[in-house]
Design an enzyme around this catalytic site. Structure first.
Site, PDB file in Angstrom:
ATOM      1  N   HIS A  54       0.787   1.159  -0.449  1.00  0.00           N
ATOM      2  CA  HIS A  54       0.961  -0.291  -0.571  1.00  0.00           C
ATOM      3  C   HIS A  54       1.362  -0.622  -1.996  1.00  0.00           C
ATOM      4  O   HIS A  54       1.388   0.255  -2.856  1.00  0.00           O
ATOM      5  CB  HIS A  54      -0.296  -1.052  -0.129  1.00  0.00           C
ATOM      6  CG  HIS A  54      -1.502  -0.870  -1.011  1.00  0.00           C
ATOM      7  ND1 HIS A  54      -2.143   0.340  -1.167  1.00  0.00           N
ATOM      8  CD2 HIS A  54      -2.178  -1.750  -1.800  1.00  0.00           C
ATOM      9  CE1 HIS A  54      -3.175   0.193  -1.986  1.00  0.00           C
ATOM     10  NE2 HIS A  54      -3.217  -1.066  -2.392  1.00  0.00           N
ATOM     11  N   HIS A  56       0.242  -2.458  -4.594  1.00  0.00           N
ATOM     12  CA  HIS A  56      -0.575  -2.791  -5.770  1.00  0.00           C
ATOM     13  C   HIS A  56      -0.248  -1.860  -6.940  1.00  0.00           C
ATOM     14  O   HIS A  56      -0.001  -0.672  -6.751  1.00  0.00           O
ATOM     15  CB  HIS A  56      -2.066  -2.722  -5.421  1.00  0.00           C
ATOM     16  CG  HIS A  56      -2.527  -3.899  -4.601  1.00  0.00           C
ATOM     17  ND1 HIS A  56      -3.661  -3.866  -3.819  1.00  0.00           N
ATOM     18  CD2 HIS A  56      -1.988  -5.141  -4.449  1.00  0.00           C
ATOM     19  CE1 HIS A  56      -3.800  -5.051  -3.214  1.00  0.00           C
ATOM     20  NE2 HIS A  56      -2.801  -5.831  -3.580  1.00  0.00           N
ATOM     21  N   ASP A  58      -1.871  -0.389  -9.227  1.00  0.00           N
ATOM     22  CA  ASP A  58      -2.626   0.851  -9.473  1.00  0.00           C
ATOM     23  C   ASP A  58      -2.217   1.951  -8.491  1.00  0.00           C
ATOM     24  O   ASP A  58      -2.766   3.061  -8.530  1.00  0.00           O
ATOM     25  CB  ASP A  58      -4.147   0.603  -9.441  1.00  0.00           C
ATOM     26  CG  ASP A  58      -4.658   0.114  -8.109  1.00  0.00           C
ATOM     27  OD1 ASP A  58      -4.039  -0.796  -7.511  1.00  0.00           O
ATOM     28  OD2 ASP A  58      -5.689   0.635  -7.629  1.00  0.00           O
ATOM     29  N   HIS A  59      -1.238   1.656  -7.611  1.00  0.00           N
ATOM     30  CA  HIS A  59      -0.736   2.653  -6.657  1.00  0.00           C
ATOM     31  C   HIS A  59       0.751   2.963  -6.863  1.00  0.00           C
ATOM     32  O   HIS A  59       1.216   4.012  -6.419  1.00  0.00           O
ATOM     33  CB  HIS A  59      -0.976   2.178  -5.214  1.00  0.00           C
ATOM     34  CG  HIS A  59      -2.430   1.989  -4.915  1.00  0.00           C
ATOM     35  ND1 HIS A  59      -3.147   2.855  -4.117  1.00  0.00           N
ATOM     36  CD2 HIS A  59      -3.323   1.063  -5.349  1.00  0.00           C
ATOM     37  CE1 HIS A  59      -4.412   2.453  -4.065  1.00  0.00           C
ATOM     38  NE2 HIS A  59      -4.546   1.368  -4.804  1.00  0.00           N
ATOM     39  N   HIS A 113      -5.888  -4.847   3.970  1.00  0.00           N
ATOM     40  CA  HIS A 113      -5.985  -4.925   2.502  1.00  0.00           C
ATOM     41  C   HIS A 113      -4.731  -5.650   1.993  1.00  0.00           C
ATOM     42  O   HIS A 113      -4.828  -6.601   1.220  1.00  0.00           O
ATOM     43  CB  HIS A 113      -6.101  -3.516   1.938  1.00  0.00           C
ATOM     44  CG  HIS A 113      -6.172  -3.446   0.440  1.00  0.00           C
ATOM     45  ND1 HIS A 113      -7.238  -3.922  -0.273  1.00  0.00           N
ATOM     46  CD2 HIS A 113      -5.298  -2.946  -0.478  1.00  0.00           C
ATOM     47  CE1 HIS A 113      -7.012  -3.717  -1.575  1.00  0.00           C
ATOM     48  NE2 HIS A 113      -5.843  -3.136  -1.716  1.00  0.00           N
ATOM     49  N   ASP A 137      -6.041   2.097   0.060  1.00  0.00           N
ATOM     50  CA  ASP A 137      -7.192   1.205  -0.077  1.00  0.00           C
ATOM     51  C   ASP A 137      -7.617   0.621   1.275  1.00  0.00           C
ATOM     52  O   ASP A 137      -8.161  -0.487   1.329  1.00  0.00           O
ATOM     53  CB  ASP A 137      -6.863   0.037  -1.026  1.00  0.00           C
ATOM     54  CG  ASP A 137      -6.752   0.482  -2.480  1.00  0.00           C
ATOM     55  OD1 ASP A 137      -7.054   1.649  -2.786  1.00  0.00           O
ATOM     56  OD2 ASP A 137      -6.349  -0.359  -3.306  1.00  0.00           O
ATOM     57  N   HIS A 175      -9.809   5.490  -4.335  1.00  0.00           N
ATOM     58  CA  HIS A 175     -10.765   5.089  -5.376  1.00  0.00           C
ATOM     59  C   HIS A 175     -12.100   5.819  -5.212  1.00  0.00           C
ATOM     60  O   HIS A 175     -12.509   6.132  -4.089  1.00  0.00           O
ATOM     61  CB  HIS A 175     -11.049   3.577  -5.327  1.00  0.00           C
ATOM     62  CG  HIS A 175      -9.901   2.729  -5.746  1.00  0.00           C
ATOM     63  ND1 HIS A 175      -9.693   2.331  -7.049  1.00  0.00           N
ATOM     64  CD2 HIS A 175      -8.878   2.193  -5.023  1.00  0.00           C
ATOM     65  CE1 HIS A 175      -8.595   1.578  -7.118  1.00  0.00           C
ATOM     66  NE2 HIS A 175      -8.083   1.483  -5.900  1.00  0.00           N
TER      67      HIS A 175
HETATM   68 FE    FE Z   1      -6.268   0.289  -5.375  1.00  0.00          FE
HETATM   69 ZN    ZN Z   2      -4.933  -2.009  -3.478  1.00  0.00          ZN
END
Ligand code: FE
Ligand code: ZN
Length: 257
Positions: A54, A56, A58-59, A113, A137, A175
Site C-alpha cells: 500500500h 503509506h 513507511d512502505h 487499512h 499493515d 511492523h
Molecule cells: Fe506501516
Molecule cells: Zn500503513
C-alpha cells in the site's frame, strides 16, 4: 527463495526475497532504501522487483532511490493505488499473480487499512512446508491495521481471506507491534490459555530484543482477536453477536488501548 528481514525506522520491517541461483532479489515494502541497498550489496544480488502492499510512506519511501540504482526493477502495487506509489509500473487486480524467479505469488485484495491495500501469498515451494504471506499493515502478529480508508465490514472481509490460508503460513507483517497487540488481546480474551502462553513467549523474546515476525498463521487463528470475531467468548467480551460489530468494537477498544 530465502527471505531476509531488515529493520527500518522505529518498528518497521522490510523483507528481501533472495534467489541465490540467479543472484537476484525482490523487496517487499521498502520504506527506506538504505538497509535494502546494504542487504543487496552483502548478498551480491540485483534488485528485479519491488512489491508494495500500500501507498503509506513507511512502505514506499525507498522506491525512488532503489529505482535510481536498479533501473530494471519492476514496481508492483494495487490498481487502486495508481498515482500514490512512486514509480509503480504494474497495477494489480484481483486474481492477478506475480512471479519472482520460479516462485509465483497470489495477489489478495485486502482493503481496510487503505482502500487499495493488497497482500502477496506464495504457496509452499518445493522442499518447504511453509507458505509465505506478505500482508503489510493488514494483519499483524496478534493484531490488525487501523482503519484509515475502509470500514469494519471491509476489514472483516479482507481478514477472512487471509484466515482461509493454511495454518502453515508464515506471516511477514510490516511492523513489530506484537507485544502491545497481545497485551490488548488478553484484556478481551484472558481465559485463552494459548494466548496467555503466547504473550509470555513474546514478552521474553522482546526482553531479549528478538523479533516476533514472522509469526505463524495457525497460531494467529488461535490467539489474534482480530481473526476471532465469531468466537462466543470474544463476542461476549464486547457485548455483540454480530461478527462485523464484534470486530468494530474490538478495533475501537484497541484504538484507545
Ligand atoms: Fe506501516
Ligand atoms: Zn500503513
Amino acid at each position: 527463495m530465502e527471505i531476509h528481514r531488515l529493520k527500518a525506522f522505529h518498528d518497521n520491517y522490510i523483507f528481501v526475497l533472495h534467489d541465490p541461483t540467479h543472484n537476484r532479489a525482490a523487496v517487499v515494502d521498502p520504506g527506506d532504501s538504505a538497509p535494502v541497498i546494504q542487504c543487496l550489496a552483502d548478498l551480491g544480488a540485483t534488485l528485479t522487483a519491488i512489491f508494495n502492499t500500500h501507498h503509506h510512506s513507511d512502505h514506499v519511501g525507498g522506491n525512488q532511490r532503489l529505482l535510481e540504482q536498479f533501473s530494471q526493477a519492476v514496481v508492483y502495487g494495487g490498481a487502486e493505488d495508481r498515482g500514490r506509489i512512486p514509480g509503480q509500473h504494474i497495477f494489480l487486480k484481483p486474481g492477478d499473480t506475480v512471479s519472482f524467479g520460479d516462485e509465483r505469488g497470489e495477489v489478495i485484495f485486502v482493503p481496510g487499512h487503505t482502500r487499495a491495500h493488497i497482500a502477496y501469498y506464495f504457496p509452499p515451494m518445493a522442499g518447504s512446508e511453509w507458505g509465505e504471506l506478505f500482508c503489510g499493515d493488514t494483519l499483524f502478529a496478534g493484531g490488525c491495521g487501523r482503519l484509515f480508508e475502509g470500514t469494519p465490514a471491509d476489514m472483516v472481509s479482507s481478514l477472512t481471506k487471509l484466515r482461509q490460508l493454511p495454518d502453515q503460513t508464515r506471516v511477514w507483517c510490516a511492523h513489530e507491534y506484537t507485544l502491545k497487540n497481545l497485551q490488548f488481546a488478553v484484556t478481551v480474551e484472558g481465559d485463552n490459555a494459548v494466548l496467555r502462553q503466547r504473550l509470555q513467549d513474546v514478552q521474553e523474546a522482546r526482553r531479549q530484543n528478538q523479533p516476533t515476525v514472522p509469526s505463524v498463521l495457525g497460531l494467529e487463528k488461535l490467539t489474534n482477536p482480530f481473526l476471532r470475531w465469531d468466537q462466543p467468548t470474544l463476542q461476549a467480551a464486547v457485548g455483540s453477536q454480530n461478527p462485523v460489530q464484534t470486530f468494530a468494537r474490538l478495533r475501537g477498544q484497541k484504538d484507545r488501548f
